[in-house]
Design a protein around this motif. Structure first.
Motif, PDB file in Angstrom:
ATOM      1  N   SER A 299      -2.157 -10.326  -1.322  1.00  0.00           N
ATOM      2  CA  SER A 299      -1.537  -9.775  -2.533  1.00  0.00           C
ATOM      3  C   SER A 299      -1.136  -8.300  -2.414  1.00  0.00           C
ATOM      4  N   LYS A 300      -1.817  -7.530  -1.598  1.00  0.00           N
ATOM      5  CA  LYS A 300      -1.512  -6.102  -1.385  1.00  0.00           C
ATOM      6  C   LYS A 300      -1.251  -5.334  -2.699  1.00  0.00           C
ATOM      7  N   PRO A 301      -2.223  -5.341  -3.613  1.00  0.00           N
ATOM      8  CA  PRO A 301      -1.990  -4.674  -4.903  1.00  0.00           C
ATOM      9  C   PRO A 301      -1.807  -3.163  -4.790  1.00  0.00           C
ATOM     10  N   CYS A 302      -2.295  -2.551  -3.710  1.00  0.00           N
ATOM     11  CA  CYS A 302      -2.135  -1.094  -3.543  1.00  0.00           C
ATOM     12  C   CYS A 302      -0.660  -0.697  -3.568  1.00  0.00           C
ATOM     13  N   LEU A 303       0.201  -1.598  -3.097  1.00  0.00           N
ATOM     14  CA  LEU A 303       1.636  -1.288  -3.067  1.00  0.00           C
ATOM     15  C   LEU A 303       2.198  -1.079  -4.469  1.00  0.00           C
ATOM     16  N   TYR A 304       1.614  -1.780  -5.432  1.00  0.00           N
ATOM     17  CA  TYR A 304       2.169  -1.767  -6.795  1.00  0.00           C
ATOM     18  C   TYR A 304       1.376  -0.890  -7.752  1.00  0.00           C
ATOM     19  N   LEU A 305       0.094  -0.669  -7.453  1.00  0.00           N
ATOM     20  CA  LEU A 305      -0.751  -0.012  -8.452  1.00  0.00           C
ATOM     21  C   LEU A 305      -1.048   1.453  -8.150  1.00  0.00           C
ATOM     22  N   CYS A 306      -0.802   1.918  -6.955  1.00  0.00           N
ATOM     23  CA  CYS A 306      -1.009   3.354  -6.683  1.00  0.00           C
ATOM     24  C   CYS A 306       0.070   4.132  -7.438  1.00  0.00           C
ATOM     25  N   PRO A 307      -0.342   4.995  -8.384  1.00  0.00           N
ATOM     26  CA  PRO A 307       0.660   5.712  -9.184  1.00  0.00           C
ATOM     27  C   PRO A 307       1.455   6.725  -8.375  1.00  0.00           C
ATOM     28  N   ALA A 308       0.940   7.111  -7.205  1.00  0.00           N
ATOM     29  CA  ALA A 308       1.626   8.118  -6.389  1.00  0.00           C
ATOM     30  C   ALA A 308       2.461   7.495  -5.276  1.00  0.00           C
ATOM     31  N   GLY A 309       2.429   6.183  -5.162  1.00  0.00           N
ATOM     32  CA  GLY A 309       3.219   5.523  -4.123  1.00  0.00           C
ATOM     33  C   GLY A 309       2.759   5.871  -2.714  1.00  0.00           C
ATOM     34  N   CYS A 310       1.458   6.061  -2.552  1.00  0.00           N
ATOM     35  CA  CYS A 310       0.922   6.439  -1.231  1.00  0.00           C
ATOM     36  C   CYS A 310       0.924   5.271  -0.248  1.00  0.00           C
ATOM     37  N   TYR A 311       0.990   4.049  -0.779  1.00  0.00           N
ATOM     38  CA  TYR A 311       0.969   2.861   0.078  1.00  0.00           C
ATOM     39  C   TYR A 311       2.379   2.295   0.154  1.00  0.00           C
ATOM     40  N   THR A 312       2.863   2.094   1.358  1.00  0.00           N
ATOM     41  CA  THR A 312       4.193   1.508   1.540  1.00  0.00           C
ATOM     42  C   THR A 312       4.093   0.418   2.605  1.00  0.00           C
ATOM     43  N   LEU A 313       5.158  -0.348   2.712  1.00  0.00           N
ATOM     44  CA  LEU A 313       5.191  -1.442   3.673  1.00  0.00           C
ATOM     45  C   LEU A 313       6.176  -1.075   4.779  1.00  0.00           C
ATOM     46  N   SER A 314       5.766  -1.252   6.027  1.00  0.00           N
ATOM     47  CA  SER A 314       6.683  -0.979   7.136  1.00  0.00           C
ATOM     48  C   SER A 314       7.703  -2.110   7.227  1.00  0.00           C
ATOM     49  N   GLU A 315       8.701  -1.908   8.059  1.00  0.00           N
ATOM     50  CA  GLU A 315       9.722  -2.957   8.224  1.00  0.00           C
ATOM     51  C   GLU A 315       9.112  -4.244   8.742  1.00  0.00           C
ATOM     52  N   SER A 316       8.033  -4.112   9.525  1.00  0.00           N
ATOM     53  CA  SER A 316       7.390  -5.318  10.053  1.00  0.00           C
ATOM     54  C   SER A 316       6.327  -5.875   9.107  1.00  0.00           C
ATOM     55  N   GLY A 317       6.250  -5.306   7.890  1.00  0.00           N
ATOM     56  CA  GLY A 317       5.354  -5.871   6.878  1.00  0.00           C
ATOM     57  C   GLY A 317       3.931  -5.367   6.930  1.00  0.00           C
ATOM     58  N   LYS A 318       3.714  -4.234   7.609  1.00  0.00           N
ATOM     59  CA  LYS A 318       2.360  -3.677   7.674  1.00  0.00           C
ATOM     60  C   LYS A 318       2.186  -2.580   6.629  1.00  0.00           C
ATOM     61  N   ILE A 319       0.963  -2.517   6.090  1.00  0.00           N
ATOM     62  CA  ILE A 319       0.643  -1.455   5.127  1.00  0.00           C
ATOM     63  C   ILE A 319       0.608  -0.112   5.851  1.00  0.00           C
ATOM     64  N   MET A 320       1.244   0.880   5.232  1.00  0.00           N
ATOM     65  CA  MET A 320       1.167   2.249   5.735  1.00  0.00           C
ATOM     66  C   MET A 320       0.627   3.111   4.600  1.00  0.00           C
ATOM     67  N   PHE A 321      -0.216   4.074   4.949  1.00  0.00           N
ATOM     68  CA  PHE A 321      -0.826   4.919   3.925  1.00  0.00           C
ATOM     69  C   PHE A 321      -0.620   6.388   4.263  1.00  0.00           C
ATOM     70  N   ASN A 322      -0.263   7.178   3.262  1.00  0.00           N
ATOM     71  CA  ASN A 322      -0.112   8.626   3.436  1.00  0.00           C
ATOM     72  C   ASN A 322      -0.896   9.302   2.312  1.00  0.00           C
ATOM     73  N   HIS A 323      -1.913  10.079   2.666  1.00  0.00           N
ATOM     74  CA  HIS A 323      -2.774  10.662   1.625  1.00  0.00           C
ATOM     75  C   HIS A 323      -2.139  11.851   0.908  1.00  0.00           C
ATOM     76  N   GLU A 324      -1.035  12.388   1.455  1.00  0.00           N
ATOM     77  CA  GLU A 324      -0.379  13.512   0.783  1.00  0.00           C
ATOM     78  C   GLU A 324       0.187  13.013  -0.547  1.00  0.00           C
ATOM     79  N   GLY A 325      -0.055  13.720  -1.604  1.00  0.00           N
ATOM     80  CA  GLY A 325       0.445  13.305  -2.910  1.00  0.00           C
ATOM     81  C   GLY A 325      -0.539  12.445  -3.684  1.00  0.00           C
ATOM     82  N   CYS A 326      -1.671  12.130  -3.071  1.00  0.00           N
ATOM     83  CA  CYS A 326      -2.694  11.327  -3.759  1.00  0.00           C
ATOM     84  C   CYS A 326      -3.178  12.068  -5.003  1.00  0.00           C
ATOM     85  N   LEU A 327      -3.298  11.340  -6.105  1.00  0.00           N
ATOM     86  CA  LEU A 327      -3.720  11.914  -7.380  1.00  0.00           C
ATOM     87  C   LEU A 327      -5.232  11.817  -7.590  1.00  0.00           C
TER      88      LEU A 327
END
Ligand code: SF4
Length: 91
Positions: A33-61
């Motif tokens: 389900s990867k809810p982090c993609l939809y529920l992080c208000p800062a958009g810190c979680y994104t999906l790579s082109e190959s469908g892997k979760i990527m995380f960037n802590h900059e901008g974390c609230l």
């Protein structure tokens, strides 16, 4: 009255070089389900082109949402070092 965007622009971050959130990407591979993609208000979680979760802590609230909603408990979460992370300005 200020908009949320205007209020957010007044906040500032001191980026902690050492991420305060560590993601176990092996668990992410198993997560459907990867809810982090939809529920992080800062958009810190994104999906790579190959469908892997990527995380960037900059901008974390530091809201703690990802820690609570991760179905596989793949997120190790601590507060940043004192003086680092987001500095909220109210008013
Ligand atoms: Fe996003 Fe909140 Fe997790 Fe930071 S603590 S990465 S803002 S969900």
């Amino acid at each position: 009255k200020k908009t949320l965007d205007e209020i957010m622009k007044e906040d500032k971050w001191e980026v902690d070089e050492k991420p305060h959130i560590v993601v176990d990407y092996e668990q992410c591979e198993k997560c459907q389900s990867k809810p982090c993609l939809y529920l992080c208000p800062a958009g810190c979680y994104t999906l790579s082109e190959s469908g892997k979760i990527m995380f960037n802590h900059e901008g974390c609230l530091e809201c703690g949402t990802c820690r609570v909603i991760c179905p596989l408990k793949a997120i190790k979460w601590e507060y940043p070092e004192p003086g680092k992370g987001i500095h909220y300005r109210y008013g």
